[in-house]
Design a protein around this motif. Structure first.
Motif: not given
Lengths: 424, 97
Positions: A398-401, A406-411, A416-423, B45-53
Motif C-alpha cells: 500500500l502507499k505509505p502515509p 502520522v506524527m502529527v496525528e499521533l501528537q 509524542s515519541k515513537i517508538p514509544p518508550t512504554t509499550c 496502530t489505529s493512527t497508521v491505519w487511518k493514515e493508510l486509509e
C-alpha cells in the motif's frame, strides 16, 4: 568504501597540495604512490568512484603517479619511504589498485593524518628507508618509463575523460586497446601508459557499477516474484498502484459467481438442497468449514479439478485452518489461487476475487489463513515474521502515509515519541 | 528519537497492518493483534491505519465492502446452517418415530 574514497581523496588532495608546496622533496625521494596519485585520483573520483580493488596493476602506473607528483624535481628512480608515507590515506584506494606492494605503504600512510604527513614523513623516512626504497626501486624496476625518468602528469579532466570514454566505446570496452585509444583521442601529451592505467580504472569502475546494477535488478526481480509484481522501485510503484486499483474494484463487480465455480472442485457441491444459487455460492465459501469433503464435484465447468494443483492450495483457502492446518500454505511465492485466475493474478498481489479473498493473499509470508477467523498462530507467525525480517516486502504494498502526517496525528492523540518508550 | 527511527517504526507498523489485512482483519482486530503480538500501542496502530486509509482510499473501500459482504455471507451461512441442522434433526426425529 567507495563512497569514502572520493571524499577522502578530495580532502586529502587539497591538504596534500599544500603539503607539497611547503615541502621540498628531495629528488631521490620519490613517491611511488604519490600525492600525484591523489591529484590524479581526484579527477577520477569526480568521474567515477575509485573504490576498486583490482589486483592487477600496471607497472607503469607507479611511474605515472610519480610523474603526476607535482614536485618540481624530476622523479627519480627510487621512490622512497617519504613518498609512501606521504600518501594520504585517500590515495589508499587508488593506490591499492595499482600495486600489491603499494598496499603496504598505503596502510602505513593511512595512519598518518594528512597534515601530519610532512612531519611523519620526515621521521619515517629514517625508519623505513629500506621498505619504501625497495618498493620504489622494485616498482621502478617494473615500470619502464619509455621516456626515462620524466613523468608528465596527466590531468584527467572531465573533458579529457569524456573523450576517453568516447574512444573506448567506439572501440568497444573489451577491445579498447590503449594505443588505439590514444590514436582516437589524438592528444599529444598522453602516453600510452596514461591511457592504459586510466583504462584499467575505468573498466574496474564499470564492472563494479554493473555488478551493483545486476544485484539490484535481481533483487527487485525476486521481490517481484514474491510480491507478484510488487517491485519495490519507484517506477514500478506507479504501475503497481495502478494495478492495485483495478483489483480492488474488480471483486466488487465480479461478485461471487465466477470465482465460485472453479476452485472448490473436489470439495464441495453446491447445496442443491436449497436450490438457491446465490445462497449456494455464498455457502460454498464457508462450507469447507462445516462439511467434510464431499463427493467430487462433477459439474464444475472451467478448470476441472485435475487442472488444479491439488489439495494443499485448495485446502488452504477453502478449508478453515483448524481443519486442515497442516495442509496450509503453499510455499511462499506460489501464485495465489483461485485456479481460475492463476497467471493473470500473479502480477497483482491481491486478487481479492471476492470469495476466497484471503486465500489470494498468498504472498510471501506464512500464509494467511484466508479464512474468516484467522488463527491466532498464523497471525502471530506473520507478525513475528515482520518484526524479525523488516526487509521483507510489504504484502500489499500500500502507499505509505507520509511520516509527518502520522506524527502529527499521533501528537494530536498525545503520543509524542515513537517508538514509544512504554509499550501498550 | 530521530526522524529515521520514527519513519522505520511507522513503516513497520504499516507492514504489520498489511499482514493483518491479508488475514482479513478489521481495524480493531488489527489493533488488538499488534498490541498483543508486537507490543504496539493500539492508538499508534489505529493512527497508521487511518493514515493508510487516507492514502489508499480505494483499496480500503473495497476492503471494507468485501468484509461486509463476507460477514453478511457468514451470517447467511450461519443461518442456513442452522436451518439445515434443524431440518436434519427434525427429519431424524421423523424417521425415528
Amino acid at each position: 568504501m567507495i563512497a569514502v574514497s572520493p571524499l577522502r581523496n578530495s580532502k586529502n588532495d587539497r591538504e596534500e597540495e599544500e603539503l607539497m608546496e611547503g615541502f621540498s622533496m628531495e629528488e631521490s625521494d620519490f613517491p611511488d604512490f604519490c600525492v600525484g596519485n591523489l591529484l590524479d585520483s581526484i579527477d577520477f573520483d569526480d568521474l567515477f568512484v575509485v573504490g576498486i580493488s583490482d589486483g592487477d596493476v600496471l607497472p607503469d602506473l607507479e611511474h605515472e603517479m610519480l610523474a603526476d607528483f607535482s614536485s618540481p624535481s624530476p622523479l627519480s628512480g627510487g621512490g622512497e619511504e617519504e613518498s609512501d608515507v606521504i600518501n594520504p590515506p585517500s590515495s589508499l584506494s587508488s593506490v591499492e589498485n595499482f600495486d600489491h606492494d603499494e598496499i603496504k605503504s598505503a596502510s602505513s600512510s593511512e595512519n598518518a593524518t594528512t597534515t601530519n604527513n610532512a612531519a611523519i614523513v620526515i621521521n619515517k623516512k629514517d625508519d623505513e628507508p629500506n621498505v619504501a626504497g625497495e618498493r620504489g626501486r622494485k616498482s621502478m624496476a617494473h615500470s619502464k618509463n619509455p621516456m626515462g625518468k620524466k613523468k608528465v602528469k596527466v590531468d584527467w579532466t572531465p573533458e579529457l575523460h569524456r573523450r576517453f570514454v568516447q574512444a573506448v566505446e567506439q572501440l568497444g570496452v573489451d577491445k579498447a586497446v590503449p594505443s588505439r585509444i590514444l590514436e582516437l583521442m589524438g592528444i599529444d601529451c598522453l602516453t600510452r601508459h596514461n591511457i592504459a592505467s586510466h583504462l584499467q580504472k575505468y573498466r574496474s569502475h564499470r564492472k563494479h557499477l554493473l555488478a551493483r546494477e545486476a544485484e539490484a535488478a535481481s533483487w527487485s526481480q525476486r521481490r517481484q516474484m514474491y510480491g507478484g509484481g510488487r517491485v519495490a522501485t519507484a517506477a514500478a510503484t506507479v504501475k503497481r498502484e495502478n494495478q492495485h486499483v483495478k483489483p480492488w474494484i474488480a471483486p466488487t463487480t465480479i461478485g461471487f459467481p465466477p470465482p465460485v465455480t472453479p476452485p472448490i472442485p473436489h470439495h464441495f457441491r453446491p447445496l442443491h438442497v436449497w436450490g438457491h444459487p446465490s445462497l449456494d455460492q455464498s455457502m460454498m465459501n464457508t462450507w469447507p468449514k462445516h462439511l467434510t469433503p464431499p463427493p467430487p464435484q462433477p459439474t464444475w465447468p472451467p478448470p476441472p479439478p485435475h487442472s488444479l494443483p491439488p489439495p494443499p492450495t485448495d485446502n488452504s483457502f477453502w478449508i478453515s485452518h483448524h481443519h486442515h492446518h497442516q495442509h496450509h500454505v503453499p510455499t511462499p511465492g506460489t501464485p495465489c489461487f483461485p485456479p481460475h485466475m492463476p497467471p493473470t493474478r500473479f502480477p497483482t498481489p491481491l486478487v481479492p476475487a471476492g470469495i476466497p479473498p484471503q486465500a489470494m493473499y498468498m504472498v510471501e509470508q506464512p500464509q494467511p489463513p484466508s479464512d474468516i477467523h484467522p488463527s491466532k498462530e498464523s497471525v502471530d507467525a506473520a507478525i513475528g515474521d515482520v518484526l524479525t525480517k523488516p526487509w521483507l516486502p510489504l504484502p500489499l504494498g500500500l502507499k505509505p502515509p507520509s511520516v509527518n502526517s502520522v506524527m502529527v496525528e499521533l501528537q494530536l492523540q498525545g503520543i509524542s515519541k515513537i517508538p514509544p518508550t512504554t509499550c501498550a | 528519537m530521530g526522524s529515521e527511527s520514527s519513519a522505520q517504526y511507522i513503516h513497520m507498523v504499516q507492514h504489520l497492518i498489511e499482514e493483518c489485512i491479508v488475514f482479513n482483519m478489521s481495524k480493531e482486530e488489527c489493533m488488538e493483534a499488534l498490541s498483543k503480538h508486537a507490543n504496539i500501542t493500539p492508538v499508534i496502530t489505529s493512527t497508521v491505519w487511518k493514515e493508510l486509509e487516507k492514502e489508499n482510499k480505494e483499496f480500503f473501500e473495497s476492503y471494507t465492502k468485501k468484509r461486509e459482504e463476507k460477514s453478511s455471507s457468514d451470517q447467511e451461512t450461519e443461518t442456513s446452517q442452522r436451518i439445515q441442522n434443524i431440518l436434519l434433526d427434525s427429519s431424524k426425529k421423523i424417521n425415528d418415530q
